[in-house]
Scaffold this motif. Structure first.
Motif, PDB file in Angstrom:
ATOM      1  N   VAL A 181       0.865  -1.174   0.000  1.00  0.00           N
ATOM      2  CA  VAL A 181       0.000   0.000   0.000  1.00  0.00           C
ATOM      3  C   VAL A 181       0.901   1.222   0.000  1.00  0.00           C
ATOM      4  O   VAL A 181       2.068   1.144   0.394  1.00  0.00           O
ATOM      5  N   GLY A 182       0.359   2.328  -0.447  1.00  0.00           N
ATOM      6  CA  GLY A 182       1.119   3.570  -0.398  1.00  0.00           C
ATOM      7  C   GLY A 182       1.198   4.076   1.036  1.00  0.00           C
ATOM      8  O   GLY A 182       0.389   3.707   1.890  1.00  0.00           O
ATOM      9  N   ASN A 183       2.167   4.913   1.292  1.00  0.00           N
ATOM     10  CA  ASN A 183       2.290   5.543   2.602  1.00  0.00           C
ATOM     11  C   ASN A 183       1.382   6.775   2.591  1.00  0.00           C
ATOM     12  O   ASN A 183       1.844   7.916   2.533  1.00  0.00           O
ATOM     13  N   ASP A 184       0.072   6.514   2.579  1.00  0.00           N
ATOM     14  CA  ASP A 184      -0.909   7.581   2.413  1.00  0.00           C
ATOM     15  C   ASP A 184      -2.188   7.240   3.175  1.00  0.00           C
ATOM     16  O   ASP A 184      -2.279   6.191   3.811  1.00  0.00           O
ATOM     17  N   ALA A 185      -3.176   8.112   3.107  1.00  0.00           N
ATOM     18  CA  ALA A 185      -4.429   7.921   3.850  1.00  0.00           C
ATOM     19  C   ALA A 185      -5.169   6.662   3.404  1.00  0.00           C
ATOM     20  O   ALA A 185      -5.748   5.955   4.239  1.00  0.00           O
ATOM     21  N   PHE A 186      -5.166   6.356   2.103  1.00  0.00           N
ATOM     22  CA  PHE A 186      -5.829   5.136   1.634  1.00  0.00           C
ATOM     23  C   PHE A 186      -5.127   3.895   2.183  1.00  0.00           C
ATOM     24  O   PHE A 186      -5.767   2.924   2.582  1.00  0.00           O
ATOM     25  N   GLY A 187      -3.802   3.906   2.206  1.00  0.00           N
ATOM     26  CA  GLY A 187      -3.050   2.780   2.763  1.00  0.00           C
ATOM     27  C   GLY A 187      -3.356   2.586   4.243  1.00  0.00           C
ATOM     28  O   GLY A 187      -3.538   1.460   4.715  1.00  0.00           O
ATOM     29  N   ASP A 188      -3.429   3.707   4.984  1.00  0.00           N
ATOM     30  CA  ASP A 188      -3.789   3.635   6.404  1.00  0.00           C
ATOM     31  C   ASP A 188      -5.201   3.068   6.566  1.00  0.00           C
ATOM     32  O   ASP A 188      -5.456   2.262   7.470  1.00  0.00           O
ATOM     33  N   PHE A 189      -6.117   3.477   5.699  1.00  0.00           N
ATOM     34  CA  PHE A 189      -7.501   3.003   5.746  1.00  0.00           C
ATOM     35  C   PHE A 189      -7.565   1.494   5.511  1.00  0.00           C
ATOM     36  O   PHE A 189      -8.234   0.771   6.249  1.00  0.00           O
ATOM     37  N   VAL A 190      -6.835   1.008   4.499  1.00  0.00           N
ATOM     38  CA  VAL A 190      -6.813  -0.434   4.200  1.00  0.00           C
ATOM     39  C   VAL A 190      -6.317  -1.208   5.417  1.00  0.00           C
ATOM     40  O   VAL A 190      -6.943  -2.183   5.848  1.00  0.00           O
ATOM     41  N   CYS A 191      -5.201  -0.781   5.985  1.00  0.00           N
ATOM     42  CA  CYS A 191      -4.638  -1.491   7.147  1.00  0.00           C
ATOM     43  C   CYS A 191      -5.596  -1.463   8.333  1.00  0.00           C
ATOM     44  O   CYS A 191      -5.815  -2.493   8.985  1.00  0.00           O
ATOM     45  N   ALA A 192      -6.181  -0.304   8.615  1.00  0.00           N
ATOM     46  CA  ALA A 192      -7.088  -0.188   9.755  1.00  0.00           C
ATOM     47  C   ALA A 192      -8.324  -1.076   9.578  1.00  0.00           C
ATOM     48  O   ALA A 192      -8.738  -1.762  10.516  1.00  0.00           O
ATOM     49  N   GLU A 193      -8.903  -1.085   8.402  1.00  0.00           N
ATOM     50  CA  GLU A 193     -10.091  -1.902   8.155  1.00  0.00           C
ATOM     51  C   GLU A 193      -9.766  -3.398   8.258  1.00  0.00           C
ATOM     52  O   GLU A 193     -10.566  -4.172   8.787  1.00  0.00           O
ATOM     53  N   CYS A 194      -8.603  -3.778   7.753  1.00  0.00           N
ATOM     54  CA  CYS A 194      -8.200  -5.185   7.846  1.00  0.00           C
ATOM     55  C   CYS A 194      -7.968  -5.589   9.299  1.00  0.00           C
ATOM     56  O   CYS A 194      -8.424  -6.646   9.739  1.00  0.00           O
ATOM     57  N   ILE A 195      -7.277  -4.750  10.048  1.00  0.00           N
ATOM     58  CA  ILE A 195      -7.037  -5.034  11.465  1.00  0.00           C
ATOM     59  C   ILE A 195      -8.370  -5.137  12.207  1.00  0.00           C
ATOM     60  O   ILE A 195      -8.583  -6.047  13.012  1.00  0.00           O
TER      61      ILE A 195
END
Length: 185
Positions: A48-62
Motif C-alpha cells: 500500500v502507499g504511505n498515504d491515507a488510503f493505505g492507512d484506511f486499508v490497514c485499519a479496516e483489515c485489522i
C-alpha cells in the motif's frame, strides 16, 4: 463506490448521484477480511502507499481480524484505488489506478509467511505488474514444493494479454478462479 452511474457526464457538466461510499476492496483484502470474519486466520501480504488510503486499508483489515504483518508501506506509489460506478440495474464498472499493486515484487513477499501458512492465494493476478509472469510462477512453485495449496484469482486484464501472463503459472497453482464476463441467458 458511486451509485447510480448510468453514464459519465459530458465534460464540463455535473450530474447528481444518490450515494458514495468508501470500502476496502480488491481480491486479496476481500478474501482476507472474509476469512477473518469466518474465524479463519488470514495474513495479508500486499503493498500500500504511505498515504491515507493505505492507512484506511490497514485499519479496516485489522478491525476485521486480519494479520497485516505482510503489508508493506511504500513511497514508490500511492495506494491502488478504484472508483466503482454502479448503474441503476446494479452492474458495476471500474475506474482503476494501479498504484502500489503494480509495484509488488516476488522478493517483497517474505518466504517465512509462505512457510507458515497452509494456502497461498495470489489475488488480483493480471494487475500485479512486477509479480505477474515468472516471479509469480517461482513463488507458487516454492509454495507447492512446501506442500501448500495454491490458488489464484485473476482480475480483469486491462492490457488484454491474458495468456502470456497465465502460461508461466499453469503448473504452479492448484486452483484458478478466472474473471469471466457475465453472460445473458
Amino acid at each position: 463506490m458511486v451509485s447510480p452511474v448510468d453514464s459519465i457526464p459530458t465534460p464540463g457538466t455535473l450530474r447528481a448521484v444518490c450515494s458514495t461510499s468508501m470500502h476496502v476492496g480488491g481480491c486479496a483484502s476481500n478474501a482476507a477480511i472474509d476469512l477473518a470474519k469466518l474465524g479463519v486466520p488470514a495474513v495479508l501480504c500486499c503493498k500500500v502507499g504511505n498515504d491515507a488510503f493505505g492507512d484506511f486499508v490497514c485499519a479496516e483489515c485489522i478491525n476485521a481480524g486480519v494479520d497485516v504483518s505482510g503489508v508493506i508501506k511504500t513511497q514508490e506509489a500511492s495506494t491502488t484505488s478504484s472508483v466503482v460506478c454502479v448503474n441503476s440495474s446494479g452492474e458495476r464498472s471500474f475506474l482503476y489506478t494501479p498504484g502500489s499493486t503494480s509495484t509488488l515484487r516476488g522478493e517483497d513477499i517474505p518466504l517465512k509467511l509462505v512457510d507458515e501458512c497452509d494456502i497461498v492465494f495470489v489475488a488480483g493476478a493480471m494487475l500485479l505488474e512486477k509479480l505477474d509472469g515468472e516471479p509469480c510462477r517461482r513463488l507458487l512453485e516454492y509454495a507447492r514444493q512446501k506442500g501448500k495449496f495454491t490458488a489464484m484469482d485473476t482480475a480483469w486484464d486491462f492490457e488484454e494479454i491474458w495468456m502470456p501472463k497465465l502460461t508461466l503459472r499453469f503448473l504452479a497453482w492448484t486452483c484458478l478462479c478466472p474473471v469471466m464476463k457475465k453472460r445473458s441467458v
